[in-house]
Design an enzyme around this catalytic site. Structure first.
Site, PDB file in Angstrom:
ATOM      1  N   ASP A   8       7.151  -6.699   4.385  1.00  0.00           N
ATOM      2  CA  ASP A   8       6.278  -6.636   3.215  1.00  0.00           C
ATOM      3  C   ASP A   8       7.117  -7.137   2.046  1.00  0.00           C
ATOM      4  O   ASP A   8       8.250  -7.587   2.253  1.00  0.00           O
ATOM      5  CB  ASP A   8       5.723  -5.228   2.978  1.00  0.00           C
ATOM      6  CG  ASP A   8       4.283  -5.272   2.478  1.00  0.00           C
ATOM      7  OD1 ASP A   8       4.067  -5.815   1.377  1.00  0.00           O
ATOM      8  OD2 ASP A   8       3.379  -4.791   3.182  1.00  0.00           O
ATOM      9  N   SER A  65     -11.951  -8.998   8.426  1.00  0.00           N
ATOM     10  CA  SER A  65     -12.688  -7.962   7.708  1.00  0.00           C
ATOM     11  C   SER A  65     -14.165  -8.107   8.021  1.00  0.00           C
ATOM     12  O   SER A  65     -14.636  -9.192   8.394  1.00  0.00           O
ATOM     13  CB  SER A  65     -12.469  -8.108   6.198  1.00  0.00           C
ATOM     14  OG  SER A  65     -13.351  -7.263   5.467  1.00  0.00           O
ATOM     15  N   TYR A  72     -12.121 -13.116  -1.309  1.00  0.00           N
ATOM     16  CA  TYR A  72     -11.659 -12.340  -0.150  1.00  0.00           C
ATOM     17  C   TYR A  72     -12.535 -12.624   1.063  1.00  0.00           C
ATOM     18  O   TYR A  72     -12.030 -12.829   2.174  1.00  0.00           O
ATOM     19  CB  TYR A  72     -11.701 -10.854  -0.511  1.00  0.00           C
ATOM     20  CG  TYR A  72     -11.245  -9.919   0.586  1.00  0.00           C
ATOM     21  CD1 TYR A  72      -9.889  -9.658   0.782  1.00  0.00           C
ATOM     22  CD2 TYR A  72     -12.163  -9.275   1.410  1.00  0.00           C
ATOM     23  CE1 TYR A  72      -9.470  -8.790   1.778  1.00  0.00           C
ATOM     24  CE2 TYR A  72     -11.751  -8.403   2.406  1.00  0.00           C
ATOM     25  CZ  TYR A  72     -10.402  -8.169   2.584  1.00  0.00           C
ATOM     26  OH  TYR A  72      -9.990  -7.307   3.577  1.00  0.00           O
ATOM     27  N   LYS A  95     -11.248 -14.334   4.631  1.00  0.00           N
ATOM     28  CA  LYS A  95     -11.347 -13.651   5.914  1.00  0.00           C
ATOM     29  C   LYS A  95     -12.237 -14.422   6.893  1.00  0.00           C
ATOM     30  O   LYS A  95     -12.001 -14.377   8.112  1.00  0.00           O
ATOM     31  CB  LYS A  95     -11.864 -12.229   5.710  1.00  0.00           C
ATOM     32  CG  LYS A  95     -10.876 -11.330   4.963  1.00  0.00           C
ATOM     33  CD  LYS A  95      -9.530 -11.258   5.655  1.00  0.00           C
ATOM     34  CE  LYS A  95      -8.595 -10.261   4.990  1.00  0.00           C
ATOM     35  NZ  LYS A  95      -7.283 -10.152   5.689  1.00  0.00           N
ATOM     36  N   THR A 141      -6.732   3.094   2.953  1.00  0.00           N
ATOM     37  CA  THR A 141      -5.467   2.405   2.742  1.00  0.00           C
ATOM     38  C   THR A 141      -5.188   2.344   1.245  1.00  0.00           C
ATOM     39  O   THR A 141      -6.089   2.605   0.428  1.00  0.00           O
ATOM     40  CB  THR A 141      -5.524   0.967   3.293  1.00  0.00           C
ATOM     41  OG1 THR A 141      -6.484   0.220   2.512  1.00  0.00           O
ATOM     42  CG2 THR A 141      -5.929   0.950   4.764  1.00  0.00           C
TER      43      THR A 141
END
Length: 263
Positions: free
Chosen positions: A38, A141, A154, A158, A189
């Site tokens: 990360d 997603s 986004y 995806k 998350t």
């Protein structure tokens, strides 16, 4: 179930928290040697320390091609070529209606949510091909097939990930490198924590109420009426990363409580 991962090596991006961290935890428990990556080395080291066994932690910025190459060098030097690549790193990205998002917003979202996947696969694919065995799992997603008007960058990124997965599966499946996607919806998350904190402030309610109203108003087909747990997604990823998924290629596994309304 024994996933037959003992002796295998895995790299998990986005491994400092959430789905990535829980995936790394499960892969270690199943006998794999794991590296996580990360952006922040200090946070990554803390995450690695909380995992069972010795886990290699190498910080890297996946939007930087040179840093991805460095990640490849450090991981392969320490562990050899990974047999498994799980790409879980991602961001919510630019939000708002289409006319409210500028080109920089689109570019920054695509850099992290699509091009980072391209970069890490390019970096680690050859090692799997040489070994004649590999598992690549990319996180997509529900948004890829059920786009939402306030987060189109986004959603588009995806959707591109799903297309990438299908193309890679056709290209390299015959060489023993199987490529699949996992598509979560509204998992607990840090990313959705931030979304719900913002919603709670905007609506003047506590976070629990923000979650409840979000489910009712924005995700009505999530029949379990709760956020998913990251370990519930990790279980599916670990299966796809294993020998048990030896006939699964080019698939998209939804872990979404029914959020996608179509078949």
């Amino acid at each position: 179930m024994d996933l037959e991962l003992t002796g295998r090596t895995a790299l998990v991006t986005g491994g400092d928290s959430g789905i990535g961290w829980h995936t790394a935890k499960l892969l270690v428990a199943e006998g794999a040697t794991v590296a996580i990556t990360d952006v922040d080395q200090e946070i990554l080291d803390e995450a690695a320390a909380e995992l069972p066994g010795d886990v290699l932690a190498v910080a890297a910025d996946l939007t930087d091609p040179a840093d991805v190459e460095r990640l490849h060098r450090e991981v392969t030097h320490a562990l050899g070529d990974p047999d498994v690549l799980v790409h879980a790193a991602g961001i919510t990205g630019a939000q708002g209606l289409f006319h409210e998002i500028d080109e920089d917003g689109w570019r920054s979202t695509l850099e992290t949510d699509f091009f980072a996947a391209v970069r890490v696969v390019r970096a680690f694919l050859d090692g799997m091909r040489r070994g004649g065995w590999g598992r690549i799992v990319l996180l997509a997603s529900e948004d890829a097939v059920q786009p939402y008007e306030d987060e189109l960058p986004y959603c588009a990124a995806k959707a591109a990930v799903l297309s990438l997965v299908k193309g890679l599966s056709k290209t390299y499946g015959g060489e023993g490198v199987l490529v699949n996607a996992v598509s979560p919806a509204f998992i607990a998350t840090p990313m959705t924590d931030a979304m719900m904190a913002k919603r709670s402030q905007e609506k003047g309610v506590d976070v629990d109420e923000a979650i409840r109203t979000f489910l009712d108003e924005e995700r009505p087909f999530m029949e379990l009426k709760r956020r998913g747990r990251p370990e519930e997604v990790a279980a599916v990823i670990a299966f796809l990363a294993s020998e048990r998924a030896s006939f699964v290629n080019g698939s998209n596994y939804r872990v979404d409580s029914g959020s996608v309304a179509t078949i």
